[in-house]
Design a protein around this motif. Structure first.
Motif, PDB file in Angstrom:
ATOM      1  N   ARG A   1     -24.720  40.616  45.415  1.00 29.14           N
ATOM      2  CA  ARG A   1     -25.307  40.429  46.747  1.00 29.14           C
ATOM      3  C   ARG A   1     -25.769  38.989  46.896  1.00 29.14           C
ATOM      4  NH1 ARG A   1     -29.179  44.678  49.641  1.00 29.14           N
ATOM      5  NH2 ARG A   1     -27.082  45.361  50.223  1.00 29.14           N
ATOM      6  N   GLN A   2     -25.617  38.451  48.092  1.00 28.91           N
ATOM      7  CA  GLN A   2     -26.025  37.088  48.376  1.00 28.91           C
ATOM      8  C   GLN A   2     -27.527  37.014  48.627  1.00 28.91           C
ATOM      9  OE1 GLN A   2     -24.110  33.901  49.273  1.00 28.91           O
ATOM     10  NE2 GLN A   2     -22.775  34.816  47.743  1.00 28.91           N
ATOM     11  N   TYR A   3     -28.208  36.136  47.886  1.00 26.29           N
ATOM     12  CA  TYR A   3     -29.616  35.825  48.096  1.00 26.29           C
ATOM     13  C   TYR A   3     -29.744  34.311  48.267  1.00 26.29           C
ATOM     14  CZ  TYR A   3     -30.393  40.498  46.097  1.00 26.29           C
ATOM     15  OH  TYR A   3     -30.371  41.849  45.840  1.00 26.29           O
ATOM     16  N   LEU A   4     -30.948  33.869  48.616  1.00 31.82           N
ATOM     17  CA  LEU A   4     -31.255  32.439  48.623  1.00 31.82           C
ATOM     18  C   LEU A   4     -32.066  32.123  47.369  1.00 31.82           C
ATOM     19  CD1 LEU A   4     -32.281  31.908  52.363  1.00 31.82           C
ATOM     20  CD2 LEU A   4     -30.082  31.405  51.288  1.00 31.82           C
ATOM     21  N   PHE A   5     -31.704  31.050  46.677  1.00 31.98           N
ATOM     22  CA  PHE A   5     -32.399  30.628  45.469  1.00 31.98           C
ATOM     23  C   PHE A   5     -33.124  29.322  45.780  1.00 31.98           C
ATOM     24  CE2 PHE A   5     -29.263  33.590  44.131  1.00 31.98           C
ATOM     25  CZ  PHE A   5     -29.781  34.219  43.008  1.00 31.98           C
ATOM     26  N   LYS A   6     -34.451  29.354  45.704  1.00 32.91           N
ATOM     27  CA  LYS A   6     -35.269  28.209  46.092  1.00 32.91           C
ATOM     28  C   LYS A   6     -35.878  27.563  44.852  1.00 32.91           C
ATOM     29  CE  LYS A   6     -38.962  26.792  49.229  1.00 32.91           C
ATOM     30  NZ  LYS A   6     -39.561  25.862  48.267  1.00 32.91           N
ATOM     31  N   THR A   7     -35.593  26.282  44.675  1.00 40.08           N
ATOM     32  CA  THR A   7     -36.210  25.494  43.615  1.00 40.08           C
ATOM     33  C   THR A   7     -37.356  24.682  44.223  1.00 40.08           C
ATOM     34  OG1 THR A   7     -34.658  23.657  43.940  1.00 40.08           O
ATOM     35  CG2 THR A   7     -34.010  25.400  42.394  1.00 40.08           C
ATOM     36  N   ALA A   8     -37.818  23.683  43.514  1.00 42.10           N
ATOM     37  CA  ALA A   8     -38.965  22.908  43.998  1.00 42.10           C
ATOM     38  C   ALA A   8     -38.695  22.244  45.342  1.00 42.10           C
ATOM     39  CB  ALA A   8     -39.356  21.849  42.966  1.00 42.10           C
ATOM     40  N   ASN A   9     -37.440  21.887  45.610  1.00 39.98           N
ATOM     41  CA  ASN A   9     -37.154  21.142  46.841  1.00 39.98           C
ATOM     42  C   ASN A   9     -35.808  21.497  47.461  1.00 39.98           C
ATOM     43  OD1 ASN A   9     -35.626  20.024  44.751  1.00 39.98           O
ATOM     44  ND2 ASN A   9     -35.544  18.024  45.741  1.00 39.98           N
ATOM     45  N   ASN A  10     -35.218  22.591  47.032  1.00 42.57           N
ATOM     46  CA  ASN A  10     -33.866  22.902  47.487  1.00 42.57           C
ATOM     47  C   ASN A  10     -33.720  24.402  47.650  1.00 42.57           C
ATOM     48  OD1 ASN A  10     -31.280  22.372  48.262  1.00 42.57           O
ATOM     49  ND2 ASN A  10     -30.629  21.428  46.348  1.00 42.57           N
ATOM     50  N   THR A  11     -32.954  24.824  48.632  1.00 47.06           N
ATOM     51  CA  THR A  11     -32.654  26.239  48.836  1.00 47.06           C
ATOM     52  C   THR A  11     -31.150  26.397  48.956  1.00 47.06           C
ATOM     53  OG1 THR A  11     -34.766  26.574  49.978  1.00 47.06           O
ATOM     54  CG2 THR A  11     -33.081  28.267  50.268  1.00 47.06           C
ATOM     55  N   VAL A  12     -30.559  27.198  48.064  1.00 50.25           N
ATOM     56  CA  VAL A  12     -29.109  27.313  47.962  1.00 50.25           C
ATOM     57  C   VAL A  12     -28.718  28.789  47.939  1.00 50.25           C
ATOM     58  CG1 VAL A  12     -27.091  26.733  46.560  1.00 50.25           C
ATOM     59  CG2 VAL A  12     -29.034  25.175  46.634  1.00 50.25           C
ATOM     60  N   PRO A  13     -27.720  29.203  48.728  1.00 48.68           N
ATOM     61  CA  PRO A  13     -27.233  30.587  48.628  1.00 48.68           C
ATOM     62  C   PRO A  13     -26.585  30.819  47.264  1.00 48.68           C
ATOM     63  CG  PRO A  13     -26.475  29.520  50.659  1.00 48.68           C
ATOM     64  CD  PRO A  13     -27.037  28.446  49.793  1.00 48.68           C
ATOM     65  N   GLY A  14     -26.661  32.039  46.805  1.00 46.07           N
ATOM     66  CA  GLY A  14     -26.038  32.381  45.532  1.00 46.07           C
ATOM     67  C   GLY A  14     -26.174  33.856  45.243  1.00 46.07           C
ATOM     68  N   GLN A  15     -25.789  34.231  44.053  1.00 42.69           N
ATOM     69  CA  GLN A  15     -25.825  35.635  43.674  1.00 42.69           C
ATOM     70  C   GLN A  15     -26.054  35.760  42.177  1.00 42.69           C
ATOM     71  OE1 GLN A  15     -21.209  36.828  43.135  1.00 42.69           O
ATOM     72  NE2 GLN A  15     -21.755  36.094  45.177  1.00 42.69           N
ATOM     73  N   VAL A  16     -26.553  36.922  41.778  1.00 44.16           N
ATOM     74  CA  VAL A  16     -26.571  37.269  40.358  1.00 44.16           C
ATOM     75  C   VAL A  16     -25.171  37.766  40.035  1.00 44.16           C
ATOM     76  CG1 VAL A  16     -27.539  38.785  38.602  1.00 44.16           C
ATOM     77  CG2 VAL A  16     -29.028  37.829  40.377  1.00 44.16           C
ATOM     78  N   SER A  17     -24.416  36.956  39.305  1.00 50.02           N
ATOM     79  CA  SER A  17     -23.023  37.322  39.034  1.00 50.02           C
ATOM     80  C   SER A  17     -22.909  38.354  37.920  1.00 50.02           C
ATOM     81  CB  SER A  17     -22.214  36.076  38.665  1.00 50.02           C
ATOM     82  OG  SER A  17     -22.805  35.383  37.577  1.00 50.02           O
ATOM     83  N   ILE A  52     -17.207  45.217  47.983  1.00 47.95           N
ATOM     84  CA  ILE A  52     -17.014  44.298  49.111  1.00 47.95           C
ATOM     85  C   ILE A  52     -16.813  42.871  48.617  1.00 47.95           C
ATOM     86  CG2 ILE A  52     -18.085  43.343  51.189  1.00 47.95           C
ATOM     87  CD1 ILE A  52     -17.018  46.253  51.372  1.00 47.95           C
ATOM     88  N   ARG A  53     -17.491  42.485  47.559  1.00 50.57           N
ATOM     89  CA  ARG A  53     -17.312  41.126  47.034  1.00 50.57           C
ATOM     90  C   ARG A  53     -15.861  40.892  46.615  1.00 50.57           C
ATOM     91  NH1 ARG A  53     -16.623  38.120  42.788  1.00 50.57           N
ATOM     92  NH2 ARG A  53     -16.308  39.929  41.439  1.00 50.57           N
ATOM     93  N   ASP A  92     -25.812  42.148  54.371  1.00 52.32           N
ATOM     94  CA  ASP A  92     -25.759  41.041  53.413  1.00 52.32           C
ATOM     95  C   ASP A  92     -24.342  40.793  52.929  1.00 52.32           C
ATOM     96  OD1 ASP A  92     -28.358  39.989  53.158  1.00 52.32           O
ATOM     97  OD2 ASP A  92     -28.998  41.747  52.037  1.00 52.32           O
ATOM     98  N   GLU A  93     -23.614  41.867  52.626  1.00 53.10           N
ATOM     99  CA  GLU A  93     -22.263  41.701  52.090  1.00 53.10           C
ATOM    100  C   GLU A  93     -21.286  41.252  53.177  1.00 53.10           C
ATOM    101  OE1 GLU A  93     -24.414  42.250  49.395  1.00 53.10           O
ATOM    102  OE2 GLU A  93     -24.467  44.110  50.569  1.00 53.10           O
ATOM    103  N   ARG A  94     -21.486  41.719  54.393  1.00 54.46           N
ATOM    104  CA  ARG A  94     -20.625  41.232  55.488  1.00 54.46           C
ATOM    105  C   ARG A  94     -20.907  39.748  55.747  1.00 54.46           C
ATOM    106  NH1 ARG A  94     -22.262  46.347  57.836  1.00 54.46           N
ATOM    107  NH2 ARG A  94     -23.561  45.257  59.364  1.00 54.46           N
ATOM    108  N   GLN A  95     -22.171  39.346  55.621  1.00 54.05           N
ATOM    109  CA  GLN A  95     -22.504  37.933  55.776  1.00 54.05           C
ATOM    110  C   GLN A  95     -21.896  37.118  54.647  1.00 54.05           C
ATOM    111  OE1 GLN A  95     -24.203  36.486  58.414  1.00 54.05           O
ATOM    112  NE2 GLN A  95     -23.558  34.563  57.444  1.00 54.05           N
TER     113      GLN A  95
END
Length: 636
Positions: free
Chosen positions: A351-367, A520-521, A547-550
């Motif tokens: 599933r796609q989540y957003l991963f936020k670090t100290a200054n960055n937000t990047v889409p990703g997933q637990v593969s 779906i992935r 989430d998966e359609r997105q």
């Protein structure tokens, strides 16, 4: 561990102001943690009271509140000093993280009183994220609890290496030496593999003040220091000694004559004239000025919010990281990490989540969920999903590289939080262990013939027609009619149908939420390859989750994903039920059936909504083909 933006800003502003007032003393950040009602808030209140670190008006207010809301009769209820929320006072538990700053003649302290209730484990992790020492309380009557073990593991994972096991409420067991030694032995046996450098066990009573600030004559078998003496003397970890890191949060450009890079120093120190390197560009320059609201600084260190100006005009953006010249941060988009799940809804790999670090937000997933960790035994156990408060070793796959350090080397730049894309809620927190080797080894291969050339050869534009709806809504029927109509027009198409794919590509998957996400992935990735071939692809799947359609939409360029909601009411779909599936689901013969015991999330803004109650399948197909024609997908 990355905090929420507002929480981090407020805490760091307070910390910086406090440090400026007490620059001559070393600082120790510590937390109190443990199970519910082990006495954490009482301990902090008693510590501040006995060390005479309260003002007279605070003591007067505490005394008055104790008579009205306290649990100690006419005596002072020290827990009220830090249990500030009304809900906490009513329930007698800590919900939020309460920070207190105080100072003795030898040292200054920042203490975080963290919740013990399992429901608020996420708040405990927030408090532990910046601590160097943990005071872990245990009720002498109950001994080690699940939360004791869970909090110990979280402390270990978050880099805390010093533990004080505060065996509290010893007054309720008559300060029994045997009981204290049993608990100490149990804890040392449990914690032997957690990597703690220093474990001090203290028998105490926060209520009566035994072994808090002065040694107690009720524990002659204990020859160690009282809690405050230990806190004043224990060594602290200096983040200043780590390599310089400034995660860029904002490019400050108020006018044509000024360009600076703003952020909070994560580690290390910097001075004007120091050389730097920007990640990911690799460009180098030299610090010209360190600018703050109160004037320029000659040096900046951890937790200070500053703006750096450079001697050279180099390209740096929000999300980049400014590092010391000889110690640049790493870059990667795939990681091995440890993840603490903080949401009621389970974590689903793929599933796609957003991963936020100290200054960055990047889409990703637990593969990949490699294994879960049993907090009671520290044993590794298999699992497909993560539930609330569970901890796991995972692999992450992000959509873009980020600058990072392994968490063991830098807690600020090696941590992240996970955000739900639909609700924007923080649902997890994690620590990066290392970059996966394949992230550096696997690169895109340049091809001479691309999707545009393949599509032009077919005189059409690539498109992914994503049919979603309940079982029995008519998705497959309409998709087949659309493909037949396009075939008659001489177009090049392919069709991926939910039932057919489960006979081959996805035959190993079931119908749990985790399996549906993976289903779906795989289909979305397959359809993307077909789009690269220049085809118009019909994808007919229930695909119940937004989430998966997105995720599928995000895989392809803008305009190539066409979501078609085949909108059929549940009662109509059940009436059609040509396969008898709804009847079996109602009878309990089929589990996890969409619309019955598994949720369907309808699209909010599909490109096309097909009402099969008012429209025949043929009319629906013609509507879709007309949409493709009007959109230029079928241009000659």
């Amino acid at each position: 561990m990355a905090l929420g933006e507002n929480d981090r800003t407020l805490i760091e502003d307070d910390v910086v102001g406090y440090l400026q007032r007490h620059e001559d003393k070393s600082l120790l950040r510590f937390i109190t943690c443990g199970s519910v009602d082990d006495g954490k808030s009482t301990l902090i209140g008693r510590l501040l009271y006995d060390a005479q670190m309260l003002y007279e008006d605070q003591v007067a207010s505490l005394t008055a509140d104790s008579k009205k809301q306290g649990t100690q009769g006419q005596d002072i209820d020290f827990a009220l000093l830090v249990d500030g929320l009304a809900a906490e006072r009513e329930q007698g538990i800590t919900i939020d993280v309460a920070y207190r700053f105080f100072s003795t003649e030898k040292r200054k302290f920042i203490v975080a009183d963290t919740p013990g209730h399992e429901q608020y484990t996420r708040n405990m992790a927030t408090g532990a994220s910046t601590a160097e020492l943990a005071v872990l309380l245990v009720d002498a009557r109950a001994g080690l609890m699940t939360q004791t073990r869970r909090h110990s593991f979280i402390c270990s994972s978050l880099g805390i290496r010093k533990i004080v096991l505060a065996v509290n409420k010893m007054d309720l067991v008559d300060f029994d030496q045997k009981r204290f030694e049993e608990i100490e032995a149990d804890y040392r046996a449990f914690a032997k593999d957690l990597g703690f450098d220093d474990i001090l066990c203290i028998p105490m009573s926060a209520l009566t003040g035994d072994n808090i600030t002065t040694p107690s004559d009720k524990t002659p078998y204990y020859d160690g220091p009282p809690l405050l003496e230990h806190l004043e003397s224990v060594s602290s970890t200096r983040q200043e000694e780590a390599p310089f890191r400034l995660p860029v949060q904002w490019v400050n450009r108020p006018n044509l004559d000024f360009r600076g890079f703003s952020g909070t120093v994560a580690s290390g120190s910097i001075k004007p004239g120091d050389p730097i390197i920007a990640i990911p560009s690799g460009r180098r320059s030299t610090v010209s000025r360190i600018v703050t609201m109160d004037g320029d600084l000659q040096e900046a260190g951890p937790l200070q919010a500053v703006t750096l100006t450079l001697e050279d005009e180099i390209d740096i953006s929000r999300g980049d990281m400014i590092c010391g010249k000889d110690s640049p941060a790493e870059q990667s988009d795939q990681f091995s990490a440890r993840l603490l799940w903080m949401a009621d809804d389970a974590m689903l790999p793929g599933r796609q989540y957003l991963f936020k670090t100290a200054n960055n937000t990047v889409p990703g997933q637990v593969s990949k969920l490699k294994h879960k960790i049993d907090v009671n035994t520290l044993a590794e156990k298999p699992g497909k999903t993560l539930a609330l408060n569970e901890i796991a070793a995972v692999n992450l796959n992000l959509s873009a590289p980020i600058a990072f350090d392994p968490y063991e080397e830098n807690r600020q730049t090696g941590s992240f939080v996970v955000i739900d894309r639909q609700t924007n809620a923080t649902v997890g927190a994690g620590m990066i262990d290392f970059s996966l080797r394949r992230a550096a080894n696997v690169v895109w291969q340049d091809l001479e013939v691309g999707r545009e050339e393949r599509a032009a050869l077919k005189h059409q534009r690539p498109a992914m027609l994503w049919f979603t709806g309940l079982s029995g809504s008519g998705k497959s029927t309409i998709a087949n009619l659309v493909e037949k109509r396009l075939y008659d027009m001489g177009r090049h198409t392919a069709i991926l149908d939910g039932d057919n794919v489960r006979h081959g590509l996805n035959k190993d998957l079931g119908f749990t939420d985790a399996d549906r996400v993976e289903n779906i992935r795989r289909v979305a990735e397959t359809a993307k390859l077909m789009l690269d071939a220049g085809l118009i692809v019909m994808v007919s799947f229930i695909s119940p989750f937004r989430d998966e359609r997105q995720m599928a939409r995000n895989l392809v360029p803008d305009g190539e994903f066409i979501e078609i909601h085949v909108d059929t009411p549940l009662e109509v779909a059940e009436q059609r039920d040509v396969k008898g599936l709804y009847a079996k689901a109602r009878a309990g013969e089929i589990k996890n059936f969409t619309g019955i015991d598994s949720e369907y999330q309808p699209p909010r803004h599909p490109e096309l909504r097909i009402n099969t109650v008012d429209m025949t399948a043929e009319e629906a197909a013609e509507t879709i083909v007309q949409h493709l024609t009007d959109g230029g997908y079928l241009s000659a």
